[in-house]
Design an enzyme around this catalytic site. Sequence first.
Site: not given
Ligand code: UD1
Ligand code: UDP
Length: 370
Positions: A99, A121, A135, A209, A211, A242
């Site tokens: 999602d 999924e 999502e 993490h 939104r 995060h």
């Molecule tokens: C995204 C997904 C969410 C998922 C989550 C898992 C969308 C809209 N959201 O949210 O569904 O649950 O990932 O973690 O698709 N960033 C870094 N390094 C990284 C990753 C992220 O610096 O490796 C920072 C960046 O500033 C980036 C921000 O996090 O712009 C947000 O990342 P984004 O993927 O847009 O949203 P998430 O909150 O990570």
């Molecule tokens: N996870 C990880 N390192 C961390 C925190 C989470 O590898 O420090 C793994 C966790 O085991 C799970 C996945 O990341 O498999 C979940 O990701 P996240 O919570 O970012 O996203 P969501 O599942 O809510 O979309």
Amino acid sequence: MDRIKVLTIFGTRPEAIKMAPLVKEIEKNSDTLKSIVCVTAQHRQMLDQVLDLFRIKPDFDLDIMKNNQNLWSLTAEVLIKTKEVIEKVNPDIVLVHGDTTTSMAAALSSFYAKIPIGHVEAGLRTFDKYYPFPEEINRVFTDYLCTYYFAPTDKSCENLEKSLVNPKNVYKTGNTVIDALLYTVKNHNEDIENLKLNPDLKTILLTSHRRENFGEPIKNICKAVLKLVENNKNIQVVYPVHPNPNVQQPVFELLNEKERIHLIKPLEYAQFCSLMKKSHIILTDSGGVQEEAPSLGKPVLVLRNTTERPEAVQYGTVKLVGTDIEKIVNSTEELLINDIEYKKMSEAVNPYGDGHASERIVEILKSIKN
Ligand code: UD1
Ligand code: UDP
């Protein structure tokens, strides 16, 4: 017969963890399937950690992540950049997961190219358009665009069959996250000495993490944690924070350098699995963690008001507690003192799979040209 070309597209940490065992299984079946992997890199560092662990070398890396990116530009970038990849590869099927914005925009891109899409999924629902945001709409929209549905549970199959989808292509496969977890726990027993946790204290693992928790809710979660460590001298809290700036800012402001609270960088997946195993209780708003923790016998308190994973609540492996300070504190303390309740949650059966979801999906993929 020509091999079936499978283009797998993903971009964030959880998609990578859940697609990795499937990519590996497709590669194992290279006599009939040709695996091509495209990462959008919606996440950069957190995606690369997973690619390294599972030794996946993407054929295409779109490298789109920007600091504090927004949904509009993210969607546009994925849509436009995946178009080029899809046209170049001309796959028989595109696989997307779950999602995220990567999944939704890559599915739309494939639909525009009239390439069949398989949704891994598929079928999760809260039926509330803003929870989780964005999502819920991402997965509903993705389901409408797809041709094949790899749904983890009976409930997700039922959700799909009640919608406009052709029921003949809905398959109950289990969730590939359990494949990833069991493989990792068996093959990568990482030690977590570097975290310098006190072995005499009970460890509470926290991740957050979402939104919809930005702002007040995440501050409440932090305040609940402060109260918990103040009330209970026998616990320590570990929080891999995060990297999203909307999470980093309030969390470091409220919890940095507090006694028995460890704020750490996101852990590489194998280390995180070891940390889950060592933890006593998990507080989280993560989807994946809710699915994994029961396989490790860990009770989960979910920091959200709704869930698209009602099976876990029904099986008693997780409890929804929301983001109210008192409710988080009371529910956690109940588990700290009530051994019967703790045992009930930690011994409940995991409804999400048996570790063979990827094999089931691959068997279906092999038949798509027949
Ligand atoms: C995204 C997904 C969410 C998922 C989550 C898992 C969308 C809209 N959201 O949210 O569904 O649950 O990932 O973690 O698709 N960033 C870094 N390094 C990284 C990753 C992220 O610096 O490796 C920072 C960046 O500033 C980036 C921000 O996090 O712009 C947000 O990342 P984004 O993927 O847009 O949203 P998430 O909150 O990570
Ligand atoms: N996870 C990880 N390192 C961390 C925190 C989470 O590898 O420090 C793994 C966790 O085991 C799970 C996945 O990341 O498999 C979940 O990701 P996240 O919570 O970012 O996203 P969501 O599942 O809510 O979309």
